[in-house]
Design an enzyme around this catalytic site. Sequence first.
Site, PDB file in Angstrom:
ATOM      1  N   THR A 132       1.043  -1.329  -0.144  1.00 44.44           N
ATOM      2  CA  THR A 132      -0.030  -0.013  -0.130  1.00 44.44           C
ATOM      3  C   THR A 132       0.837   1.325  -0.003  1.00 44.44           C
ATOM      4  OG1 THR A 132      -1.331   1.209   1.415  1.00 44.44           O
ATOM      5  CG2 THR A 132       0.084  -0.323   2.522  1.00 44.44           C
ATOM      6  N   ASP A 133       0.512   2.447  -0.672  1.00 48.97           N
ATOM      7  CA  ASP A 133       0.927   3.734  -0.422  1.00 48.97           C
ATOM      8  C   ASP A 133       1.062   4.122   0.925  1.00 48.97           C
ATOM      9  OD1 ASP A 133      -1.652   4.427  -0.280  1.00 48.97           O
ATOM     10  OD2 ASP A 133      -1.689   5.929  -1.766  1.00 48.97           O
ATOM     11  N   GLU A 134       0.186   3.609   1.750  1.00 55.75           N
ATOM     12  CA  GLU A 134      -0.027   4.150   3.207  1.00 55.75           C
ATOM     13  C   GLU A 134       1.640   3.832   3.942  1.00 55.75           C
ATOM     14  OE1 GLU A 134      -3.555   3.342   5.167  1.00 55.75           O
ATOM     15  OE2 GLU A 134      -4.583   3.099   3.577  1.00 55.75           O
ATOM     16  N   TYR A 157      -1.687  -0.553  11.018  1.00 60.14           N
ATOM     17  CA  TYR A 157      -1.915  -1.376   9.445  1.00 60.14           C
ATOM     18  C   TYR A 157      -0.787  -0.796   8.547  1.00 60.14           C
ATOM     19  CZ  TYR A 157      -3.337  -1.515   4.477  1.00 60.14           C
ATOM     20  OH  TYR A 157      -3.110  -2.065   3.376  1.00 60.14           O
ATOM     21  N   LYS A 161       2.401  -3.074   7.191  1.00 59.90           N
ATOM     22  CA  LYS A 161       2.567  -3.389   5.847  1.00 59.90           C
ATOM     23  C   LYS A 161       4.086  -2.936   5.476  1.00 59.90           C
ATOM     24  CE  LYS A 161       0.284  -4.739   2.952  1.00 59.90           C
ATOM     25  NZ  LYS A 161      -0.236  -5.960   2.205  1.00 59.90           N
TER      26      LYS A 161
HETATM   27  P1  NAD Z   1      -9.364  -7.774   2.126  1.00 59.04           P
HETATM   28  O1  NAD Z   1      -9.419  -7.474   3.602  1.00 59.04           O
HETATM   29  O2  NAD Z   1     -10.579  -7.295   1.207  1.00 59.04           O
HETATM   30  O3  NAD Z   1      -9.025  -9.217   1.701  1.00 59.04           O
HETATM   31  C1  NAD Z   1      -7.800  -9.702   2.459  1.00 59.04           C
HETATM   32  C2  NAD Z   1      -8.078 -11.056   2.314  1.00 59.04           C
HETATM   33  O4  NAD Z   1      -6.885 -11.897   3.014  1.00 59.04           O
HETATM   34  C3  NAD Z   1      -9.422 -12.037   2.819  1.00 59.04           C
HETATM   35  O5  NAD Z   1      -9.817 -12.652   1.577  1.00 59.04           O
HETATM   36  C4  NAD Z   1      -9.047 -12.639   3.991  1.00 59.04           C
HETATM   37  O6  NAD Z   1      -9.740 -13.819   4.152  1.00 59.04           O
HETATM   38  C5  NAD Z   1      -7.415 -13.073   3.583  1.00 59.04           C
HETATM   39  N1  NAD Z   1      -6.621 -13.343   4.903  1.00 59.04           N
HETATM   40  C6  NAD Z   1      -6.858 -12.500   5.998  1.00 59.04           C
HETATM   41  N2  NAD Z   1      -5.962 -12.842   6.819  1.00 59.04           N
HETATM   42  C7  NAD Z   1      -5.380 -14.166   6.350  1.00 59.04           C
HETATM   43  C8  NAD Z   1      -4.557 -15.285   6.970  1.00 59.04           C
HETATM   44  N3  NAD Z   1      -4.127 -15.197   8.022  1.00 59.04           N
HETATM   45  N4  NAD Z   1      -4.303 -16.119   6.036  1.00 59.04           N
HETATM   46  C9  NAD Z   1      -4.911 -16.399   4.874  1.00 59.04           C
HETATM   47  N5  NAD Z   1      -5.780 -15.286   4.399  1.00 59.04           N
HETATM   48  C10 NAD Z   1      -6.056 -14.405   4.994  1.00 59.04           C
HETATM   49  O7  NAD Z   1      -8.177  -6.820   1.411  1.00 59.04           O
HETATM   50  P2  NAD Z   1      -7.938  -6.011   0.010  1.00 59.04           P
HETATM   51  O8  NAD Z   1      -8.503  -4.682   0.220  1.00 59.04           O
HETATM   52  O9  NAD Z   1      -8.278  -6.872  -0.971  1.00 59.04           O
HETATM   53  O10 NAD Z   1      -6.424  -6.106   0.092  1.00 59.04           O
HETATM   54  C11 NAD Z   1      -5.608  -7.004  -0.404  1.00 59.04           C
HETATM   55  C12 NAD Z   1      -4.230  -6.364  -0.404  1.00 59.04           C
HETATM   56  O11 NAD Z   1      -3.695  -5.470  -1.129  1.00 59.04           O
HETATM   57  C13 NAD Z   1      -3.740  -6.357   1.183  1.00 59.04           C
HETATM   58  O12 NAD Z   1      -2.284  -6.708   1.166  1.00 59.04           O
HETATM   59  C14 NAD Z   1      -3.718  -4.793   1.076  1.00 59.04           C
HETATM   60  O13 NAD Z   1      -2.862  -4.316   1.853  1.00 59.04           O
HETATM   61  C15 NAD Z   1      -3.273  -3.980  -0.226  1.00 59.04           C
HETATM   62  N6  NAD Z   1      -3.914  -3.084  -0.669  1.00 59.04           N
HETATM   63  C16 NAD Z   1      -5.011  -2.848  -0.560  1.00 59.04           C
HETATM   64  C17 NAD Z   1      -5.419  -1.683  -0.909  1.00 59.04           C
HETATM   65  C18 NAD Z   1      -6.982  -1.102  -0.717  1.00 59.04           C
HETATM   66  O14 NAD Z   1      -7.476  -0.072  -1.151  1.00 59.04           O
HETATM   67  N7  NAD Z   1      -7.860  -2.034  -0.511  1.00 59.04           N
HETATM   68  C19 NAD Z   1      -4.597  -0.604  -1.368  1.00 59.04           C
HETATM   69  C20 NAD Z   1      -3.170  -1.026  -1.631  1.00 59.04           C
HETATM   70  C21 NAD Z   1      -2.966  -2.186  -1.175  1.00 59.04           C
HETATM   71  P1  TYD Z   2     -10.796   4.099   4.219  1.00 56.07           P
HETATM   72  O1  TYD Z   2     -11.787   3.393   3.174  1.00 56.07           O
HETATM   73  O2  TYD Z   2     -10.984   3.296   5.632  1.00 56.07           O
HETATM   74  O3  TYD Z   2      -9.260   3.686   3.604  1.00 56.07           O
HETATM   75  P2  TYD Z   2      -7.958   4.282   4.082  1.00 56.07           P
HETATM   76  O4  TYD Z   2      -8.062   4.759   5.545  1.00 56.07           O
HETATM   77  O5  TYD Z   2      -7.013   3.130   4.240  1.00 56.07           O
HETATM   78  O6  TYD Z   2      -7.542   5.339   3.174  1.00 56.07           O
HETATM   79  O7  TYD Z   2     -11.010   5.500   4.381  1.00 56.07           O
HETATM   80  C1  TYD Z   2     -10.993   6.251   3.582  1.00 56.07           C
HETATM   81  C2  TYD Z   2     -11.053   7.669   3.876  1.00 56.07           C
HETATM   82  O8  TYD Z   2     -12.555   8.105   4.267  1.00 56.07           O
HETATM   83  C3  TYD Z   2     -10.131   8.054   4.995  1.00 56.07           C
HETATM   84  O9  TYD Z   2      -9.835   9.390   4.975  1.00 56.07           O
HETATM   85  C4  TYD Z   2     -10.868   7.865   6.254  1.00 56.07           C
HETATM   86  C5  TYD Z   2     -12.435   8.131   5.734  1.00 56.07           C
HETATM   87  N1  TYD Z   2     -13.565   7.653   6.414  1.00 56.07           N
HETATM   88  C6  TYD Z   2     -14.775   8.411   7.033  1.00 56.07           C
HETATM   89  O10 TYD Z   2     -14.841   9.739   6.922  1.00 56.07           O
HETATM   90  N2  TYD Z   2     -15.719   7.670   7.664  1.00 56.07           N
HETATM   91  C7  TYD Z   2     -15.680   6.150   7.499  1.00 56.07           C
HETATM   92  O11 TYD Z   2     -16.722   5.648   8.207  1.00 56.07           O
HETATM   93  C8  TYD Z   2     -14.764   5.573   7.053  1.00 56.07           C
HETATM   94  C9  TYD Z   2     -14.677   3.922   7.035  1.00 56.07           C
HETATM   95  C10 TYD Z   2     -13.672   5.995   6.342  1.00 56.07           C
END
Ligand code: NAD
Ligand code: TYD
Length: 352
Positions: A132-134, A157, A161
């Site tokens: 992630t960019d975070e 989080y 990462k």
């Molecule tokens: P998500 O929470 O939707 O899915 C995570 C998946 O991992 C789930 O299917 C869960 O069952 C599985 N999982 C969790 N713990 C596990 C374990 N101990 N063993 C096996 N499986 C396990 O997450 P996402 O949003 O699809 O993100 C996927 C990846 O991409 C993550 O690594 C996240 O850090 C990264 N990422 C997410 C975003 C975003 O915007 N959602 C952006 C950049 C990077």
């Molecule tokens: P989120 O979807 O949790 O992603 P991330 O924190 O990983 O960027 O949140 C996106 C933005 O929205 C973040 O600035 C937090 C804000 N947010 C709210 O204002 N209310 C909410 O209930 C949630 C879940 C997020």
Amino acid sequence: MAKQKILVTGGAGFIGSHLVRLLVNKYPDYQIVNLDALTYAGNLANLTDIEQKDNYTFVKGDIVDADFLDQLFAEQNFDGVIHLAAESHVDRSITDPMSFIKTNIIGTVNLLNAARKSWGDFEGKRFYHVSTDEVYGTLGETGLFTEETSYDPRSPYSASKASSDHLVRAYHHTYGMPIVISNCSNNYGPFQFPEKLLPLFINNIKHNKALPVYGDGKYTRDWLWVEDHATAIDVIYHEGKNGDTYNIGGHNEWKNIDIINLMIKIVDEQLGRPEGTSQKLITYVKDRAGHDRRYAIDATKVKDELGWMPSLQMEEGLTRTVKWYLENSEWMDNVTSGNYQQYYEQMYADRV
Ligand code: NAD
Ligand code: TYD
């Protein structure tokens, strides 16, 4: 493309399910093995359209279990790993950091170890860590995260990462494991668990529930259509340079309140409500602890070196997203029954 057997971890989650679908459909000669623990965020209903395909297998398992992983790698001859399994929600990491340490750090090391033990001299192998960019921390009003930006994670989080990114690089430098890492901005689209901003708000608007906007609502995120993230991962897995990092983003910055207003407009329109009906649901609430102000990605490298670019504009992507959630109310009702109610109560009771 030479035939490959790829282990995708977290393939039943939001991004993972889009990636698995892309790989299974695009590469009929590959074997795609989806390993997922099916936590609250993992859902096999995200994959019903491909579950019967010959080149797809699902394995239920936990990456925190090192013995299980060692056995899996010993049995299967994986050519590559694309690692997405993680605890992914910042708010949950604030209330329960340890589960993030376990899955995101220890789970990643377990995977690296299992791959290292079974991969011998690493010839033709690749370990791809999806991140992630975070990890870069937070930006002020200007500037972008590049691949050279120093790590400065600020939530449990992002710290977990960042730690896993460092460990993947350490296995590259120390043991010579072929690796690649990408750091992506906020994804949106179908199958996202409704703890994240957009699906949570779409569901609340539909049910006329308060929309909890954290702080002043002027926090900024760079949004990317999830299928564009999946195509970027595909390109980087196949063509990314060994040992390199690629930033992925949409060049698509929005202040939260602006994207919320656009979403309210689209949801009201699709529900046949008069424009502005759901504006009254906006509720400013207590801020998230340590809330990062702004994320924005410079995705020049992946464009210049690998030719990847986002395909979809925000208004179009958001319209498709809202349509998907409104048409798939059964999916939403299933994931918001049971434990979700308890989660919502705990997370929002003293906010709203
Ligand atoms: P998500 O929470 O939707 O899915 C995570 C998946 O991992 C789930 O299917 C869960 O069952 C599985 N999982 C969790 N713990 C596990 C374990 N101990 N063993 C096996 N499986 C396990 O997450 P996402 O949003 O699809 O993100 C996927 C990846 O991409 C993550 O690594 C996240 O850090 C990264 N990422 C997410 C975003 C975003 O915007 N959602 C952006 C950049 C990077
Ligand atoms: P989120 O979807 O949790 O992603 P991330 O924190 O990983 O960027 O949140 C996106 C933005 O929205 C973040 O600035 C937090 C804000 N947010 C709210 O204002 N209310 C909410 O209930 C949630 C879940 C997020």
